[in-house]
Design a protein around this motif. Structure first.
Motif, PDB file in Angstrom:
ATOM      1  N   ARG A   1     -14.104  14.842 -63.070  1.00  0.00           N
ATOM      2  CA  ARG A   1     -12.840  15.027 -63.809  1.00  0.00           C
ATOM      3  C   ARG A   1     -11.652  15.057 -62.848  1.00  0.00           C
ATOM      4  O   ARG A   1     -10.576  14.532 -63.147  1.00  0.00           O
ATOM      5  N   LEU A   2     -11.840  15.694 -61.672  1.00  0.00           N
ATOM      6  CA  LEU A   2     -10.770  15.734 -60.686  1.00  0.00           C
ATOM      7  C   LEU A   2     -10.387  14.329 -60.240  1.00  0.00           C
ATOM      8  O   LEU A   2      -9.190  14.023 -60.060  1.00  0.00           O
ATOM      9  N   GLY A   3     -11.383  13.475 -60.067  1.00  0.00           N
ATOM     10  CA  GLY A   3     -11.092  12.092 -59.697  1.00  0.00           C
ATOM     11  C   GLY A   3     -10.229  11.400 -60.739  1.00  0.00           C
ATOM     12  O   GLY A   3      -9.315  10.629 -60.400  1.00  0.00           O
ATOM     13  N   GLY A   4     -10.481  11.690 -62.019  1.00  0.00           N
ATOM     14  CA  GLY A   4      -9.652  11.114 -63.066  1.00  0.00           C
ATOM     15  C   GLY A   4      -8.232  11.637 -63.044  1.00  0.00           C
ATOM     16  O   GLY A   4      -7.268  10.875 -63.248  1.00  0.00           O
ATOM     17  N   LEU A   5      -8.077  12.943 -62.774  1.00  0.00           N
ATOM     18  CA  LEU A   5      -6.730  13.520 -62.690  1.00  0.00           C
ATOM     19  C   LEU A   5      -5.945  12.922 -61.532  1.00  0.00           C
ATOM     20  O   LEU A   5      -4.751  12.621 -61.657  1.00  0.00           O
ATOM     21  N   ILE A   6      -6.601  12.762 -60.383  1.00  0.00           N
ATOM     22  CA  ILE A   6      -5.929  12.172 -59.222  1.00  0.00           C
ATOM     23  C   ILE A   6      -5.540  10.730 -59.511  1.00  0.00           C
ATOM     24  O   ILE A   6      -4.456  10.271 -59.119  1.00  0.00           O
TER      25      ILE A   6
ATOM     26  N   ARG B   1     -14.093   8.092 -59.149  1.00  0.00           N
ATOM     27  CA  ARG B   1     -14.604   9.255 -59.878  1.00  0.00           C
ATOM     28  C   ARG B   1     -16.073   9.479 -59.553  1.00  0.00           C
ATOM     29  O   ARG B   1     -16.506  10.623 -59.339  1.00  0.00           O
ATOM     30  N   ARG B   2     -16.842   8.405 -59.503  1.00  0.00           N
ATOM     31  CA  ARG B   2     -18.271   8.555 -59.189  1.00  0.00           C
ATOM     32  C   ARG B   2     -18.472   8.934 -57.722  1.00  0.00           C
ATOM     33  O   ARG B   2     -19.375   9.713 -57.400  1.00  0.00           O
ATOM     34  N   ALA B   3     -17.660   8.397 -56.836  1.00  0.00           N
ATOM     35  CA  ALA B   3     -17.762   8.770 -55.424  1.00  0.00           C
ATOM     36  C   ALA B   3     -17.441  10.245 -55.239  1.00  0.00           C
ATOM     37  O   ALA B   3     -18.099  10.952 -54.459  1.00  0.00           O
ATOM     38  N   MET B   4     -16.437  10.725 -55.948  1.00  0.00           N
ATOM     39  CA  MET B   4     -16.088  12.149 -55.872  1.00  0.00           C
ATOM     40  C   MET B   4     -17.237  13.015 -56.377  1.00  0.00           C
ATOM     41  O   MET B   4     -17.545  14.069 -55.807  1.00  0.00           O
ATOM     42  N   ALA B   5     -17.879  12.595 -57.456  1.00  0.00           N
ATOM     43  CA  ALA B   5     -18.932  13.398 -58.059  1.00  0.00           C
ATOM     44  C   ALA B   5     -20.190  13.440 -57.216  1.00  0.00           C
ATOM     45  O   ALA B   5     -20.941  14.421 -57.279  1.00  0.00           O
ATOM     46  N   THR B   6     -20.447  12.410 -56.433  1.00  0.00           N
ATOM     47  CA  THR B   6     -21.674  12.362 -55.625  1.00  0.00           C
ATOM     48  C   THR B   6     -21.391  12.748 -54.175  1.00  0.00           C
ATOM     49  O   THR B   6     -21.717  13.839 -53.726  1.00  0.00           O
TER      50      THR B   6
END
Length: 917
Positions: free
Chosen positions: A7-12, A263-268
């Motif tokens: 979610r943070l990746g989406g906000l950024i 977003r996926r890179a941030m999550a993993t």
């Protein structure tokens, strides 16, 4: 964690420009504050709770000695220092130095016991500074005042107040950064991508160093702290950015758009960065276990550098990458090579051959690595610790030249005086008592001189300055301090004095070194315990944490052993340093930093192996696939980190060099020998046992999802929903409690889903699981797009259970609603509004009441409507029976569905069958 970062990746992505502008503004503010204030570094160590610190505080209270000290050596160019011309020059020099504001000095030739060398050619005066950290202008003024008025004498100024005056060269660091850039360029195949980790790490270092400068105004900060923070900030800053950016580009190569790729890179990879950074921060904060304020601040400064590096990697780097957009997407040719490498795990170039060789005969690999690392760690048993003094300053510095001149003229011990204080308030003649104590001390072996013996003006405290035979770092000086303290009770009784204390900067440094040595074992226990706990949580395994911890200890042993052979035994020419004890906080600092870095490499290598094992179930193939997919990034990260550490060796001080060298060796050993050689061999040898965790322990420890497994489930659910339509509840093979029959649920928004449960199943337990009140025994469950059990709290807010069936009874609805409102709202107005909405809902549920629904069930259902929940589970209790009393179920469910809620009727089969009767 992975969902939060997703979610943070989406906000950024939505505010990428704002994120960059905010960071630039913050950097400008911190840099401006540090430039305006300037630094106030203080290298004087204090050790609360020790005899030396108690004595130092007593000197400040009774003798006014609150600042630091210096030394003025005056040597006659010909004849004796007591001759007319030299002695006159001494008087003039002392008078000139004494006129400098904030400085006090007395003529050593006019004292009752003048300090004169054996050759009668030199004298040594003690300088007292009012400030603990004299300004550069004050130090310069003293040096100018001490210049010889004639050719009859030569002078030299030094002591604790004077530090090496040469700024270390930044050229090696710049070379190190350039080499890191080259490694990144080779890794990414893109100059644009290669520059991003370097830039963000440099910005992080600027923020950290500026923050340390500001902090030096409010607390004691060593001049070593910013260098250590800079070294660590550069290393981890580049590595953390590398991990996230490499994963981002991999997702771009798979065809994802830049926002989803990030977003996926941030999550993993971002989850792994958070975990790795947290381990380093915790380990560095653990330096407080030594209870030495300056060391604690040093650890906090380094931990701050790591925290800022993590923050930049998770915010500024994604914002910049998203601003660049498609320009970071790998070229088609490179993408084809990457796909081919991932598809061919049997022969994927060098990384595949490496892991194949390491695992072909795992027992031999394990034995070879263990023997090699145990031999490398053997010299660490001879590690000697001490705090640095001017004897370790660069030979060309004024501080070192004065130290050597004093050593040549008077003896090394004059550079390391000890102060002895005693309570003489009960003495009838304090001066005689002080002289008697001085005479007793003078008879102790390794005491070469008593240069001062006097009571204070109040006549209640004695001060005796003792000159040892050797310097501060010599074992004989430490033994002398211990002997004086051991003899003090006898002298106190014999002379009628009290509270005799051995203090002074030399004694303080000795006490600091001893406390640091004593703290090594507790610190190691903390770090090892933390390592076992964290890795057990992350990898859900017993063997993996044990193996990782043993590997970490071997890496630390090899690093400390290398420091001993270079800086104590003189191999490699001591890297330009004289051989001798290494700085006392080196082992504990290296242990803390290497712990975090070791967990870094463990995380990125083994998490990929575990992910493949969970997916395919083949433990040997999991090791190969996980190694090949991670080896390139881990190799680049280790080379970069090692390069950064090595870059601090050529221009570093005697304090920084052994730390940088130890970290460089430790990183190399841990990455290439332990993680990339020993770990695959151990995992292959253990086979499936490597991933075993007792079921009870598996359920009791938290699931932090560092690998991003929850994200994969989230993406899989979104793909399923896009193909099959929206659902409120999706459950597959769901088992609420052990022994229940698995259930399948696909409940659409606004519909009533009737679930007939076997008599053996617990209907109430299943309702609790569906509404997030408890955790399922097994299976997968998504409620309103939220994954369970990870997002239980959010599910709890949007769903509720309503018990129907026997035992509910009829109650006064208004009273029940008022009771529910106390939980639903905190304010009086909020409670009133809730009651109004719930009362209105009771009216709409009147049909259910007419068909026999209990007022208790209706009040619960109305409360759910008033709270706006999207899922209501109507459930009975296990063992409920009879049909006549349960005709309320269908009517209540239908009424709730009309209000827009999704309703699941989860009651025993005889109640669920009512809809057919």
């Amino acid at each position: 964690m992975s969902l939060f970062l997703y979610r943070l990746g989406g906000l950024i992505a939505a505010r990428r420009g704002t994120v960059v502008a905010t960071w630039l503004l913050l950097i400008a503010i911190v840099l401006g504050a540090s430039a305006a204030l300037g630094d106030q570094y203080d290298d004087a160590f204090s050790v609360p709770g020790t005899q030396s610190q108690e004595g130092e505080d007593l000197l400040a209270d009774r003798f006014g000695q609150t600042g630091t000290s210096g030394q003025l050596l005056v040597t006659a160019t010909s004849g004796r220092i007591t001759d007319a011309a030299p002695s006159s020059d001494v008087a003039d020099i002392v008078e000139a130095v004494g006129k400098v504001p904030g400085v006090a000095v007395s003529n050593p030739l006019t004292a009752d016991d003048p300090v004169i060398s054996e050759s009668r050619t030199a004298t040594l005066a003690a300088i007292r500074f009012d400030d603990k950290v004299p300004s550069e202008s004050t130090l310069t003024a003293v040096e100018r005042a001490a210049e010889p008025p004639s050719s009859a004498v030569a002078t030299s100024v030094g002591g604790d107040a004077y530090k090496p005056d040469a700024e270390p060269s930044r050229v090696p660091e710049l070379i190190g950064l350039f080499i890191s850039f080259v490694i990144l360029a080779v890794t990414f195949g893109s100059l644009l991508a290669a520059g991003m980790p370097v830039i963000t790490s440099l910005l992080g270092v600027l923020v950290t160093l500026s923050a340390v400068v500001v902090a030096s105004w409010v607390t004691t900060v060593s001049s070593t702290a910013p260098t250590l923070a800079e070294m660590l900030g550069l290393a981890v800053g580049i590595d953390y950015a590398l991990f996230i950016l490499s994963r981002h580009r991999r997702h771009l190569a798979e065809g994802l758009d830049p926002t989803e790729a990030m977003r996926r890179a941030m999550a993993t990879a971002g989850s792994a960065v958070v975990f790795a950074g947290a381990t380093v921060i915790i380990a560095l904060s653990g330096l407080a276990v030594a209870r030495i304020p300056v060391l604690t601040v040093m650890g906090v400064a380094a931990a701050t550098a790591v925290a800022i590096a993590v923050a930049l990697a998770l915010t500024l780097l994604p914002a910049i990458a998203l601003l660049l957009g498609e320009r970071l997407r790998p070229r088609p040719k490179r993408r084809r090579r990457q796909r081919a490498a991932r598809q061919d795990h049997e022969h994927p170039a060098f990384s595949g051959r490496w892991v194949a060789a390491a695992t072909r005969f795992p027992v031999l690999t394990i034995l070879a690595v263990l023997v090699l690392l145990i031999l490398a760690a053997r010299p660490a048993s001879e590690l000697e610790l001490a705090l640095p003094d001017n004897s370790t300053a660069p030979p060309s510095s004024a501080a070192r030249e004065t130290y050597d001149d004093i050593t040549d003229t008077f003896g090394e011990g004059y550079n390391a005086p000890l102060s002895v204080t005693a309570d003489v308030i009960t003495s009838a003649n304090p001066t005689d008592t002080v002289n008697d104590l001085a005479a007793a001390i003078a008879k102790v072996p390794d005491v070469v001189d008593i240069t001062l013996a006097t009571p204070n003006e109040g006549g209640d405290t004695a001060l005796i300055q003792v000159i040892p035979a050797a310097g501060q770092t010599a074992p004989s000086t430490k033994a002398l301090v211990e002997e004086l303290r051991a003899l003090s009770p006898g002298w106190e009784k014999q002379l009628g004095i009290g509270d005799m204390l051995v203090t002074g900067q030399t004694a303080i440094n000795i006490d600091v070194s001893q406390r640091l040595a004593d703290a090594l074992l507790p610190f190691a226990i903390i770090v090892i315990g933390l390592s076992l706990l964290l890795l057990m949580v992350v990898f859900r395994s017993i063997a993996v944490p044990l193996k990782a911890t043993v590997g970490y200890l071997l890496s630390v042993g090899a690093a400390l052993g290398a420091v001993v052979v270079v800086f104590q035994w003189g191999w490699l020419g001591g890297l330009g340093e004289e051989t001798g004890p290494v700085v006392s906080f080196m082992p504990i600092f290296v242990m803390g930093v290497l712990f975090g870095l070791a967990m870094d490499y463990e995380m990125f290598l083994v998490s990929a192996m575990r992910e493949e094992y969970v997916r395919a179930g083949d433990p040997r193939r999991a090791v190969t696939v996980g190694f090949v997919s991670s080896a390139r990034v881990v190799t680049a990260a280790a080379l970069i980190m090692g390069t950064v550490f090595v870059a601090f060796i050529p221009g570093g001080s005697s304090t920084i060099k052994p730390i940088a060298f130890g970290l460089a060796v430790g990183v190399f050993v841990d990455a290439f020998v332990v993680r990339m050689t020993l770990v695959p061999a151990v995992l292959v040898l253990l086979d499936r046992r490597a991933w075993w965790l007792p079921a009870t322990l598996d359920r009791s420890i938290p699931d932090v999802d560092v690998e991003g497994a929850v994200l994969h489930r989230k993406i899989a659910f979104q793909e399923w929903e896009s193909e099959h339509g929206d659902v409120t509840v999706l459950a597959r093979e769901l088992v609420a409690r052990e022994g229940d029959v698995p259930v399948e649920i696909t409940a659409r928004p606004g519909e009533v889903h009737r679930l007939a449960l076997p008599a053996t199943n617990d209907a109430e337990a299943l309702a609790y699981v569906l509404t997030g009140r408890s955790v399922a025994h097994s299976g997968t469950l998504v409620v309103d797009g939220l994954l369970l059990p990870e997002q239980r709290e959010a599910v709890n807010q949007c769903s509720t259970g309503v018990r129907v069936g026997p035992g509910r009874g009829d109650f006064e609805v208004d009273k029940l609603l008022r009771t529910r409102s106390r939980v639903a709202a905190a304010s009086r107005r909020g409670r009133r509004d809730f009651v109004e909405r719930a009362t209105a809902a009771v009216g709409t549920l009147g049909g259910a009441t007419a068909r026999g629904a209990s007022t208790g069930a209706v009040a619960d259902a109305a409360s759910a409507v008033a709270a706006g929940v999207r899922l209501v589970v109507l459930h009975g209790r296990n063992g409920d029976s009879g049909v006549g009393a349960h005709q309320d179920v269908d009517a209540l469910a239908a009424a709730l569905a009309e209000q827009g809620a999704t309703v699941i009727v989860t009651v025993p089969q005889e109640i669920a069958r009512l809809s057919d009767g």
